[in-house]
Motif scaffolding. Structure first.
Motif, PDB file in Angstrom:
ATOM      1  N   ASN A 183     108.136  50.359  75.885  1.00 31.54           N
ATOM      2  CA  ASN A 183     108.659  49.354  76.818  1.00 31.54           C
ATOM      3  C   ASN A 183     109.829  49.884  77.633  1.00 31.54           C
ATOM      4  N   ASP A 189     112.299  38.687  77.819  1.00 30.80           N
ATOM      5  CA  ASP A 189     113.198  39.597  78.536  1.00 30.80           C
ATOM      6  C   ASP A 189     113.301  40.934  77.824  1.00 30.80           C
ATOM      7  N   GLU A 190     113.191  40.891  76.491  1.00 31.97           N
ATOM      8  CA  GLU A 190     113.324  42.113  75.707  1.00 31.97           C
ATOM      9  C   GLU A 190     112.039  42.926  75.694  1.00 31.97           C
ATOM     10  N   SER A 248     108.251  43.401  77.494  1.00 32.02           N
ATOM     11  CA  SER A 248     107.276  43.070  78.529  1.00 32.02           C
ATOM     12  C   SER A 248     105.934  42.721  77.894  1.00 32.02           C
ATOM     13  N   SER A 304     113.918  53.725  75.516  1.00 31.44           N
ATOM     14  CA  SER A 304     113.378  52.740  76.450  1.00 31.44           C
ATOM     15  C   SER A 304     114.463  51.749  76.857  1.00 31.44           C
ATOM     16  N   THR A 305     115.403  51.475  75.951  1.00 34.70           N
ATOM     17  CA  THR A 305     116.525  50.588  76.287  1.00 34.70           C
ATOM     18  C   THR A 305     117.352  51.179  77.426  1.00 34.70           C
ATOM     19  N   ARG A 331     115.355  50.730  80.652  1.00 34.17           N
ATOM     20  CA  ARG A 331     115.382  49.337  81.134  1.00 34.17           C
ATOM     21  C   ARG A 331     116.751  48.988  81.715  1.00 34.17           C
ATOM     22  N   ASP A 332     117.807  49.351  80.998  1.00 30.30           N
ATOM     23  CA  ASP A 332     119.164  49.040  81.460  1.00 30.30           C
ATOM     24  C   ASP A 332     119.469  49.738  82.785  1.00 30.30           C
ATOM     25  N   ALA A 358     117.668  48.030  85.605  1.00 34.54           N
ATOM     26  CA  ALA A 358     118.344  46.754  85.894  1.00 34.54           C
ATOM     27  C   ALA A 358     119.602  46.978  86.740  1.00 34.54           C
ATOM     28  N   TYR A 393     111.934  44.837  84.469  1.00 37.67           N
ATOM     29  CA  TYR A 393     113.275  45.203  83.951  1.00 37.67           C
ATOM     30  C   TYR A 393     114.422  44.880  84.893  1.00 37.67           C
TER      31      TYR A 393
END
Length: 191
Positions: free
Chosen positions: A11, A47-48, A50, A159-160, A163-164, A167, A190
């Motif tokens: 993700n 949100d966490e 997909s 992946s965090t 995503r961050d 964003a 994201y």
């Protein structure tokens, strides 16, 4: 055929995943790595995590050029939560001609005894443990015929982080497989 099972949210999938899987199929006895995309986790908000079909589509797109790496939705039809022991047993029943090896990170290996029926996994399947920064890999002598530490490259991309960064509007194309960054932007993921 010797199949490595690499399960995760993906993700999104990123180059760290590809580097590890490519290493495994080229430098071990494992002939293919199957990326099992985990379905929607009811404990996480949308949100966490997909939609699982979007994550599967990204994984398929990322692996399209790799003959020995396969995306799989095998866990989509399993009860949630899908425990690894159940997934491995179901795979063995579905594909009796294959030998399945579980691929996990050192962080997961260090808490492996907390996994559901971990002893059954150790009894019936091989495990290959890849290194993670800050996590030692210690394999008891009695398990060395079943569990092996990989000497794979350590690629600490999460992946965090991906995503961050997306964003925040950062262009992190280099961290993702071909076409995945554009896919994420086109789908508005994201944000």
């Amino acid at each position: 055929m010797n199949i490595g099972i690499f399960s995760g949210s993906f993700n999104p999938i990123h180059i760290g995943h590809l580097i590890l899987a490519n290493y495994i199929v080229e430098f071990t006895e494992i002939e293919e790595v199957w990326f099992l995309v985990s379905p929607q986790n009811p404990l996480k908000s949308e949100d966490e995590l997909s939609d699982e079909h979007i994550r599967l589509e990204m994984t398929e797109l990322a692996l399209a050029k790799y003959a020995k790496l396969k995306a799989s939705d095998f866990e989509f039809s399993m009860p949630i939560p899908s425990y690894t022991v159940n997934t491995l047993d179901a795979l063995r029943n579905e594909y009796p001609g294959h030998n399945f090896t579980l691929i996990i990170g050192a962080d997961n290996w260090n808490v492996f005894e907390s996994w559901r029926e971990y002893d059954k996994i150790l009894e019936n399947y091989k495990i290959r443990v890849y290194p993670r920064l800050g996590h030692r890999i210690t394999i008891p002598t009695k398990l060395r015929d079943k569990v092996e530490a990989l000497d794979s490259p350590i690629i600490e991309i999460s992946s965090t982080f991906i995503r961050d960064s997306i964003a925040e509007g950062k262009d992190i194309r280099a961290f993702l497989p071909d076409d995945i960054y554009d896919y994420i932007l086109n789908k508005g993921l994201y944000k």
